[in-house]
Design a protein around this motif. Structure first.
Motif, PDB file in Angstrom:
ATOM      1  N   LEU A 176      68.921  15.635  53.034  1.00  0.00           N
ATOM      2  CA  LEU A 176      68.342  14.352  54.067  1.00  0.00           C
ATOM      3  C   LEU A 176      67.354  13.809  53.024  1.00  0.00           C
ATOM      4  CD1 LEU A 176      68.017  16.278  57.209  1.00  0.00           C
ATOM      5  CD2 LEU A 176      69.368  14.363  56.969  1.00  0.00           C
ATOM      6  N   ALA A 177      66.542  14.715  52.301  1.00  0.00           N
ATOM      7  CA  ALA A 177      65.445  14.003  51.637  1.00  0.00           C
ATOM      8  C   ALA A 177      66.099  12.917  50.824  1.00  0.00           C
ATOM      9  CB  ALA A 177      64.693  15.227  50.999  1.00  0.00           C
ATOM     10  N   GLU A 178      67.266  13.565  49.732  1.00  0.00           N
ATOM     11  CA  GLU A 178      67.608  12.897  48.855  1.00  0.00           C
ATOM     12  C   GLU A 178      68.342  11.480  49.256  1.00  0.00           C
ATOM     13  OE1 GLU A 178      71.658  12.393  46.275  1.00  0.00           O
ATOM     14  OE2 GLU A 178      71.298  14.274  47.066  1.00  0.00           O
ATOM     15  N   LEU A 179      68.670  11.471  50.525  1.00  0.00           N
ATOM     16  CA  LEU A 179      69.343  10.244  51.054  1.00  0.00           C
ATOM     17  C   LEU A 179      68.222   9.255  51.661  1.00  0.00           C
ATOM     18  CD1 LEU A 179      72.388  11.689  52.913  1.00  0.00           C
ATOM     19  CD2 LEU A 179      72.453  10.127  50.980  1.00  0.00           C
ATOM     20  N   GLU A 180      67.207   9.903  52.392  1.00  0.00           N
ATOM     21  CA  GLU A 180      66.233   9.125  52.825  1.00  0.00           C
ATOM     22  C   GLU A 180      65.076   8.555  51.976  1.00  0.00           C
ATOM     23  OE1 GLU A 180      63.619   7.656  55.739  1.00  0.00           O
ATOM     24  OE2 GLU A 180      65.523   8.612  55.982  1.00  0.00           O
ATOM     25  N   MET A 181      65.284   9.204  50.791  1.00  0.00           N
ATOM     26  CA  MET A 181      64.614   8.431  49.748  1.00  0.00           C
ATOM     27  C   MET A 181      65.152   7.390  48.807  1.00  0.00           C
ATOM     28  SD  MET A 181      62.388  11.887  48.606  1.00  0.00           S
ATOM     29  CE  MET A 181      61.263  13.142  49.823  1.00  0.00           C
ATOM     30  N   HIS A 182      66.419   7.425  49.016  1.00  0.00           N
ATOM     31  CA  HIS A 182      67.284   6.649  48.223  1.00  0.00           C
ATOM     32  C   HIS A 182      66.850   5.233  48.623  1.00  0.00           C
ATOM     33  CE1 HIS A 182      70.782   4.578  46.155  1.00  0.00           C
ATOM     34  NE2 HIS A 182      70.976   6.077  45.716  1.00  0.00           N
ATOM     35  N   PRO A 183      66.463   4.284  47.909  1.00  0.00           N
ATOM     36  CA  PRO A 183      66.147   2.804  48.037  1.00  0.00           C
ATOM     37  C   PRO A 183      67.367   1.922  48.761  1.00  0.00           C
ATOM     38  CG  PRO A 183      66.174   3.043  45.518  1.00  0.00           C
ATOM     39  CD  PRO A 183      66.347   4.621  46.094  1.00  0.00           C
ATOM     40  N   ASP A 188      68.668   5.422  58.714  1.00  0.00           N
ATOM     41  CA  ASP A 188      67.321   6.073  59.367  1.00  0.00           C
ATOM     42  C   ASP A 188      67.629   7.659  59.561  1.00  0.00           C
ATOM     43  OD1 ASP A 188      64.937   7.159  60.271  1.00  0.00           O
ATOM     44  OD2 ASP A 188      64.373   5.167  61.180  1.00  0.00           O
ATOM     45  N   ARG A 189      67.280   8.513  58.710  1.00  0.00           N
ATOM     46  CA  ARG A 189      67.747   9.941  59.000  1.00  0.00           C
ATOM     47  C   ARG A 189      66.496  10.752  59.589  1.00  0.00           C
ATOM     48  NH1 ARG A 189      72.403  10.052  56.058  1.00  0.00           N
ATOM     49  NH2 ARG A 189      72.634   8.341  54.823  1.00  0.00           N
ATOM     50  N   ARG A 190      65.269  10.207  59.910  1.00  0.00           N
ATOM     51  CA  ARG A 190      64.190  10.693  60.138  1.00  0.00           C
ATOM     52  C   ARG A 190      64.566  11.598  61.664  1.00  0.00           C
ATOM     53  NH1 ARG A 190      60.062   6.139  59.171  1.00  0.00           N
ATOM     54  NH2 ARG A 190      61.856   4.976  60.196  1.00  0.00           N
ATOM     55  N   ASP A 191      65.138  10.862  62.568  1.00  0.00           N
ATOM     56  CA  ASP A 191      65.409  11.489  63.899  1.00  0.00           C
ATOM     57  C   ASP A 191      66.507  12.668  63.878  1.00  0.00           C
ATOM     58  OD1 ASP A 191      63.269   9.929  65.188  1.00  0.00           O
ATOM     59  OD2 ASP A 191      64.492   8.338  65.704  1.00  0.00           O
ATOM     60  N   LEU A 192      67.332  12.339  62.807  1.00  0.00           N
ATOM     61  CA  LEU A 192      68.657  13.344  62.656  1.00  0.00           C
ATOM     62  C   LEU A 192      67.722  14.691  62.291  1.00  0.00           C
ATOM     63  CD1 LEU A 192      71.416  13.883  62.447  1.00  0.00           C
ATOM     64  CD2 LEU A 192      71.401  13.261  60.113  1.00  0.00           C
ATOM     65  N   GLN A 194      64.771  15.921  62.551  1.00  0.00           N
ATOM     66  CA  GLN A 194      63.942  16.435  63.366  1.00  0.00           C
ATOM     67  C   GLN A 194      64.642  16.881  64.693  1.00  0.00           C
ATOM     68  OE1 GLN A 194      60.873  17.180  62.900  1.00  0.00           O
ATOM     69  NE2 GLN A 194      60.086  17.703  64.819  1.00  0.00           N
ATOM     70  N   ASP A 195      65.309  16.054  65.011  1.00  0.00           N
ATOM     71  CA  ASP A 195      66.103  16.676  66.600  1.00  0.00           C
ATOM     72  C   ASP A 195      67.440  17.241  66.368  1.00  0.00           C
ATOM     73  OD1 ASP A 195      64.124  14.877  67.656  1.00  0.00           O
ATOM     74  OD2 ASP A 195      65.345  13.180  67.858  1.00  0.00           O
ATOM     75  N   ASP A 196      68.286  16.927  65.317  1.00  0.00           N
ATOM     76  CA  ASP A 196      69.571  17.567  65.233  1.00  0.00           C
ATOM     77  C   ASP A 196      69.596  18.960  64.200  1.00  0.00           C
ATOM     78  OD1 ASP A 196      70.277  15.820  67.140  1.00  0.00           O
ATOM     79  OD2 ASP A 196      71.004  14.402  65.585  1.00  0.00           O
ATOM     80  N   MET A 197      68.682  18.654  63.045  1.00  0.00           N
ATOM     81  CA  MET A 197      68.623  19.586  61.942  1.00  0.00           C
ATOM     82  C   MET A 197      67.516  20.756  62.138  1.00  0.00           C
ATOM     83  SD  MET A 197      71.367  18.913  60.195  1.00  0.00           S
ATOM     84  CE  MET A 197      72.647  17.423  60.288  1.00  0.00           C
ATOM     85  N   VAL A 230      58.621  11.744  59.059  1.00  0.00           N
ATOM     86  CA  VAL A 230      58.885  11.983  60.607  1.00  0.00           C
ATOM     87  C   VAL A 230      57.476  11.888  61.265  1.00  0.00           C
ATOM     88  CG1 VAL A 230      59.336  13.768  62.377  1.00  0.00           C
ATOM     89  CG2 VAL A 230      60.860  13.776  60.466  1.00  0.00           C
ATOM     90  N   ALA A 231      56.463  12.450  60.938  1.00  0.00           N
ATOM     91  CA  ALA A 231      55.187  12.256  61.301  1.00  0.00           C
ATOM     92  C   ALA A 231      54.692  10.996  61.642  1.00  0.00           C
ATOM     93  CB  ALA A 231      54.184  13.252  60.971  1.00  0.00           C
ATOM     94  N   GLY A 232      55.133  10.270  60.423  1.00  0.00           N
ATOM     95  CA  GLY A 232      54.480   8.643  60.297  1.00  0.00           C
ATOM     96  C   GLY A 232      55.263   7.845  61.356  1.00  0.00           C
ATOM     97  N   HIS A 233      56.667   8.129  61.435  1.00  0.00           N
ATOM     98  CA  HIS A 233      57.402   7.473  62.142  1.00  0.00           C
ATOM     99  C   HIS A 233      57.344   7.842  63.586  1.00  0.00           C
ATOM    100  CE1 HIS A 233      61.341   5.910  63.835  1.00  0.00           C
ATOM    101  NE2 HIS A 233      61.641   6.879  64.067  1.00  0.00           N
TER     102      HIS A 233
END
Length: 250
Positions: A176-183, A188-192, A194-197, A230-233
């Motif tokens: 998840l981090a690799e994809l979320e940090m990919h420019p 948007d994988r932040r909710d995924l 936190q909520d699903d993973m 996630v916290a920032g979002h």
């Protein structure tokens, strides 16, 4: 110089089992997997063990050696004294199939739950452009050999079977981090996360980092940054206000 070592190897299946004693020859330069193969060849032909490359790159021979999750092919016998009994057991977090082989299909189920790389609309293969610093940032996470030692040692699922439905584990947090940090990834994988993973279940004890044979800084470079995103979002008041204004204008 060869010597005789004492081994205790777990034998059994899903219905139960026990440690069995073996005395086996050890030669200079050998690793635990060599000894397991010698036991298999000379004393227990029905001993089940999963392995492939014997070079620390396939992640197949994960087990617990003297209670510590390790790759058997990368655990040298020279790390033990000649009079030390070496105990080899299957990974504790996953169901036993037989002997040292466990059912790790849980991990493949979780892998399928993560949406794949999502480039911007209209961007064709070959048109991707990234800064070198962004390449290096995600490259660390791509070193994962999926040995699942980090999954095995994570107490959230190791000690709580019922958490598996809602918790992906450290191997998939780095994905998840690799994809979320990919420019170039626009999902948007932040909710995924936190909520699903179950990202919030992780209390960053760093036990996953300690057992990673590839030296990936799972906690510091993946899980903590994901928690911060996630916290920032969700909780940054300026982000909250911006979301409200944007939705109102829409």
């Amino acid at each position: 110089m060869a010597y005789d070592a004492k081994f205790k190897v777990w034998r059994g299946d899903a219905d139960g089992g026990a440690l069995q004693d073996y005395t086996v020859e050890v030669n200079e330069g050998e690793v635990v997997l060599d000894i397991i193969h010698r036991i298999q060849a000379t004393q227990a032909s029905d001993l089940a063990v999963r392995w492939n490359c014997k070079a620390g790159k396939c992640g197949s021979c994960s087990a617990e050696v003297n209670g510590r999750p390790r790759l058997m092919c990368m655990t040298r016998m020279s790390t033990f004294t000649e009079d030390e009994t070496v105990t080899v057991t299957p990974m504790r977090t996953f169901p036993v199939i037989r002997d040292l082989v466990t059912d790790v299909s849980f991990n493949y189920v979780k892998a399928r739950e993560i949406p794949s790389f999502t480039p911007p609309p209209g961007l064709e293969p070959g048109e991707y452009r990234m800064q070198q610093v962004d390449v290096e940032r995600s490259q660390e996470f791509r070193k994962c050999i999926e040995c699942f030692l980090c999954q095995n040692v994570c107490h959230v699922i190791r000690d709580h079977e019922d958490n598996k439905q809602a918790y992906a584990g450290p191997r998939f947090f780095i994905r998840l981090a690799e994809l979320e940090m990919h420019p170039l990834d626009v999902a948007d994988r932040r909710d995924l996360g936190q909520d699903d993973m179950g990202l919030g279940y992780c209390n960053i004890t760093k036990c996953c980092t300690e057992v990673c044979p590839e030296g990936i800084h799972i906690t510091d470079n993946a899980i903590i940054p994901m928690k911060e995103r996630v916290a920032g979002h969700r909780y940054d008041p300026l982000v909250w206000l911006g979301d409200k204004l944007f939705r109102r204008r829409s």
